[in-house]
Design an enzyme around this catalytic site. Structure first.
Site, PDB file in Angstrom:
ATOM      1  N   GLU A  14       0.792  -1.410  -0.033  1.00 26.43           N
ATOM      2  CA  GLU A  14       0.012  -0.547   0.428  1.00 26.43           C
ATOM      3  C   GLU A  14       0.819   1.491   0.238  1.00 26.43           C
ATOM      4  O   GLU A  14       2.119   1.281   0.159  1.00 26.43           O
ATOM      5  CB  GLU A  14      -0.574   0.280   1.387  1.00 26.43           C
ATOM      6  N   CYS A  34       3.791   8.455   0.580  1.00 30.07           N
ATOM      7  CA  CYS A  34       4.193   7.337   1.970  1.00 30.07           C
ATOM      8  C   CYS A  34       3.773   5.657   0.793  1.00 30.07           C
ATOM      9  O   CYS A  34       3.578   5.188   1.393  1.00 30.07           O
ATOM     10  CB  CYS A  34       3.282   7.579   3.084  1.00 30.07           C
ATOM     11  N   CYS A  59       6.981  -7.032   7.310  1.00 26.53           N
ATOM     12  CA  CYS A  59       8.232  -6.257   7.930  1.00 26.53           C
ATOM     13  C   CYS A  59       8.708  -7.452   9.093  1.00 26.53           C
ATOM     14  O   CYS A  59       7.662  -7.946  10.141  1.00 26.53           O
ATOM     15  CB  CYS A  59       7.621  -5.270   8.487  1.00 26.53           C
ATOM     16  N   CYS A  98       7.069  -4.516  15.694  1.00 23.31           N
ATOM     17  CA  CYS A  98       6.970  -3.198  17.093  1.00 23.31           C
ATOM     18  C   CYS A  98       5.292  -3.658  17.307  1.00 23.31           C
ATOM     19  O   CYS A  98       4.409  -4.567  16.310  1.00 23.31           O
ATOM     20  CB  CYS A  98       6.528  -2.769  16.413  1.00 23.31           C
ATOM     21  N   CYS A 122       2.733  -2.124  15.620  1.00 23.73           N
ATOM     22  CA  CYS A 122       2.523  -1.975  14.296  1.00 23.73           C
ATOM     23  C   CYS A 122       0.967  -3.078  13.454  1.00 23.73           C
ATOM     24  O   CYS A 122       2.101  -4.343  13.549  1.00 23.73           O
ATOM     25  CB  CYS A 122       3.721  -2.028  13.488  1.00 23.73           C
ATOM     26  N   GLU A 135      10.683  -1.904   7.056  1.00 25.67           N
ATOM     27  CA  GLU A 135      11.298  -1.463   7.457  1.00 25.67           C
ATOM     28  C   GLU A 135      12.612  -1.061   6.420  1.00 25.67           C
ATOM     29  O   GLU A 135      13.598  -1.803   6.321  1.00 25.67           O
ATOM     30  CB  GLU A 135      12.343  -2.287   8.454  1.00 25.67           C
ATOM     31  N   ASN A 163      -2.512   5.224  16.162  1.00 30.19           N
ATOM     32  CA  ASN A 163      -3.296   4.865  15.372  1.00 30.19           C
ATOM     33  C   ASN A 163      -3.656   3.213  15.737  1.00 30.19           C
ATOM     34  O   ASN A 163      -3.155   2.492  15.564  1.00 30.19           O
ATOM     35  CB  ASN A 163      -2.559   4.701  13.390  1.00 30.19           C
ATOM     36  N   CYS A 201      -0.151   2.573   8.096  1.00 32.01           N
ATOM     37  CA  CYS A 201       0.688   1.389   9.108  1.00 32.01           C
ATOM     38  C   CYS A 201      -0.133   0.431   8.485  1.00 32.01           C
ATOM     39  O   CYS A 201      -0.065  -0.948   9.111  1.00 32.01           O
ATOM     40  CB  CYS A 201       1.232   1.251   9.912  1.00 32.01           C
TER      41      CYS A 201
HETATM   42  N1  SAH Z   1       9.954   0.733   9.655  1.00 30.21           N
HETATM   43  C1  SAH Z   1       9.966   1.723  10.041  1.00 30.21           C
HETATM   44  C2  SAH Z   1       9.396   2.854   8.981  1.00 30.21           C
HETATM   45  C3  SAH Z   1       7.906   2.455   8.728  1.00 30.21           C
HETATM   46  S1  SAH Z   1       6.634   3.042   9.879  1.00 30.21           S
HETATM   47  C4  SAH Z   1       9.933   2.795  10.648  1.00 30.21           C
HETATM   48  O1  SAH Z   1       9.266   1.914  11.544  1.00 30.21           O
HETATM   49  O2  SAH Z   1      10.132   3.876  11.268  1.00 30.21           O
HETATM   50  C5  SAH Z   1       6.154   4.347  10.151  1.00 30.21           C
HETATM   51  C6  SAH Z   1       5.913   4.949  11.526  1.00 30.21           C
HETATM   52  O3  SAH Z   1       4.297   4.620  11.284  1.00 30.21           O
HETATM   53  C7  SAH Z   1       7.049   4.668  12.428  1.00 30.21           C
HETATM   54  O4  SAH Z   1       7.627   6.112  13.342  1.00 30.21           O
HETATM   55  C8  SAH Z   1       6.101   3.415  13.364  1.00 30.21           C
HETATM   56  O5  SAH Z   1       7.024   3.225  14.568  1.00 30.21           O
HETATM   57  C9  SAH Z   1       4.756   4.430  13.304  1.00 30.21           C
HETATM   58  N2  SAH Z   1       3.601   3.474  13.246  1.00 30.21           N
HETATM   59  C10 SAH Z   1       3.655   2.029  12.874  1.00 30.21           C
HETATM   60  N3  SAH Z   1       2.250   1.468  13.359  1.00 30.21           N
HETATM   61  C11 SAH Z   1       1.818   2.763  13.958  1.00 30.21           C
HETATM   62  C12 SAH Z   1       0.302   2.929  15.072  1.00 30.21           C
HETATM   63  N4  SAH Z   1       0.054   1.902  14.797  1.00 30.21           N
HETATM   64  N5  SAH Z   1      -0.220   3.852  14.859  1.00 30.21           N
HETATM   65  C13 SAH Z   1       0.671   5.154  15.193  1.00 30.21           C
HETATM   66  N6  SAH Z   1       2.392   5.294  14.251  1.00 30.21           N
HETATM   67  C14 SAH Z   1       2.412   3.696  14.187  1.00 30.21           C
HETATM   68 FE1  SF4 Z   2       8.110  -1.546  13.519  1.00 32.06          FE
HETATM   69 FE2  SF4 Z   2       7.937   0.088  11.384  1.00 32.06          FE
HETATM   70 FE3  SF4 Z   2       8.209  -2.714  10.760  1.00 32.06          FE
HETATM   71 FE4  SF4 Z   2       6.423  -1.458  11.938  1.00 32.06          FE
HETATM   72  S1  SF4 Z   2       6.798  -1.544   9.870  1.00 32.06           S
HETATM   73  S2  SF4 Z   2       7.170  -3.228  12.688  1.00 32.06           S
HETATM   74  S3  SF4 Z   2       6.578   0.296  12.872  1.00 32.06           S
HETATM   75  S4  SF4 Z   2      10.279  -1.462  12.067  1.00 32.06           S
END
Ligand code: SAH
Ligand code: SF4
Length: 343
Positions: free
Chosen positions: A85, A98, A105, A109, A112, A156, A286, A329
């Site tokens: 997406e 974006c 990934c 996290c 996420c 990532e 979110n 995300c």
């Molecule tokens: N993997 C990278 C980039 C993609 S995620 C990273 O983690 O930085 C982009 C951003 O969205 C990151 O800061 C991530 O922590 C945040 N993110 C992921 N899930 C989220 C959620 N449910 N609500 C708010 N931010 C979120």
């Molecule tokens: Fe973590 Fe970014 Fe991967 Fe989501 S996309 S699991 S926030 S590293």
């Protein structure tokens, strides 16, 4: 392919190198989606290129809009059937895309939606470029030009380093999409050796680091890669990055009610970042359906921001776009899979 790679490919095929620049212009200036439209290119070359360098690497599946049409989210399918997406966000002064760099990934996290999927595979540079091109077409139909690119979709970027850099070099090329390095942002959960690699790159792109907690115990729960690269190690790499590039780093901090939003945590975060050339983006969470985390109320968000600012840390609260269309995300893809599973 980079322009240089395209040139050598075209020369190998027995055509003059300048043809590459013409094709490049059609693909990245005119944004054509079919070689048939490249009317000044010899038809046999067009046909060969259509097989060796296909223009459509990903197919749009569906598009949804939110925020009065200012947020446009597209779901694409790759040649091998993976879903990814891309989101276009229109603001008065800029239009930001974006992009996703992986399907799923591996970092996982806790909050996420993408992390829940695990990693299916890396996207290649072409599949990431195709998201920007598709979005530029989308923006163009609305009379807008794309100004900024953030790698904050699925995946990532620093765990797909080679293709991420290939992608950036292609969209940065002045003869093509010509997106300035300062308009491109990589967001990372903190892959320390690759932050060092990035510092050594000649391009002046922006770096955003997803911090989410000022203490190791909590950060390891939220962002599991912290076990491998704990906060002190991460901060050292960021200091090296700033010393080498002279660039301000942004920290992303997703605020979760009762988890990382207390006043004491805000003070600790301010202490951790004191005197660093940085900026903090607070992202009210979110919420993801199947995950237990919630967004704090607006008053605690503002209180958290005020403590950081009082501690001398430049801070912005960034409300996510497209909440009502699961825009952030990995959420649209998650929904599409739910639809497919149900039907
Ligand atoms: N993997 C990278 C980039 C993609 S995620 C990273 O983690 O930085 C982009 C951003 O969205 C990151 O800061 C991530 O922590 C945040 N993110 C992921 N899930 C989220 C959620 N449910 N609500 C708010 N931010 C979120
Ligand atoms: Fe973590 Fe970014 Fe991967 Fe989501 S996309 S699991 S926030 S590293």
């Amino acid at each position: 392919m980079s322009l240089t790679e395209l040139e050598s490919r075209i020369v190998e095929l027995g055509y003059p190198a300048y043809r590459a620049r013409q094709v490049w212009g059609w693909a990245y200036r005119q944004l054509v989606s079919d070689y048939a439209e490249m009317i000044n290119i010899p038809p046999p070359l067009r046909e060969t290129l259509a097989t060796v360098a296909p223009l459509t690497m990903i197919e749009p599946v569906r598009t949804v809009t939110a925020d009065d049409g200012e947020t446009i989210k597209s779901l694409y399918r790759t040649g091998d059937g993976e879903l990814l997406e891309t989101v276009l966000m229109l603001y008065p002064e800029r239009a930001t895309v974006c992009v996703s760099c992986q399907v799923g990934c591996a970092v996982g996290c806790a909050f996420c939606a993408t992390g829940l999927m695990g990693l299916s595979r890396n996207l290649n540079g072409g599949e990431i470029v195709a998201q920007v091109v598709g979005t530029m077409r989308e923006a163009r139909t609305r009379g807008r030009a794309l100004t900024n690119v953030v790698m904050m979709g699925m995946g990532e970027p620093l765990q797909n380093y080679v293709e991420t850099m290939r992608f950036i070099r292609i969209i940065h090329d002045p003869d093509g999409l010509d997106l300035g390095a300062r308009r491109i942002t990589i967001s990372t959960s903190g892959i320390v050796p690759k932050i060092d690699a990035l510092a050594a790159e000649p391009l002046q792109i922006n770096l955003a680091v997803s911090l989410h907690a000022p203490h190791d115990e909590q950060r390891s729960e939220l962002v599991p890669i912290n076990r491998r690269y704990p906060i002190a190690v991460l901060m050292d790499s960021i200091d090296r990055y700033i010393a080498k590039t002279g660039r301000r780093v942004s920290f992303e901090y997703a605020l979760m009610r009762g988890i990382n939003d207390s006043e004491a945590t805000a003070r600790d975060l301010a202490a951790l970042l004191r005197n660093k050339l940085c900026h903090v983006n607070l992202i009210p969470l979110n919420p993801v359906d199947v995950l237990p985390f919630e967004r704090p109320d607006p008053a605690s968000i503002e209180r958290f921001a005020a403590i950081l600012r009082a501690g001398g840390i430049p801070t912005t609260v960034r409300y996510s776009r497209g909440l009502d269309i699961d825009a952030a995300c990995g959420q649209l893809r998650a929904k599409e899979e739910g639809i497919r599973a149900a039907s």
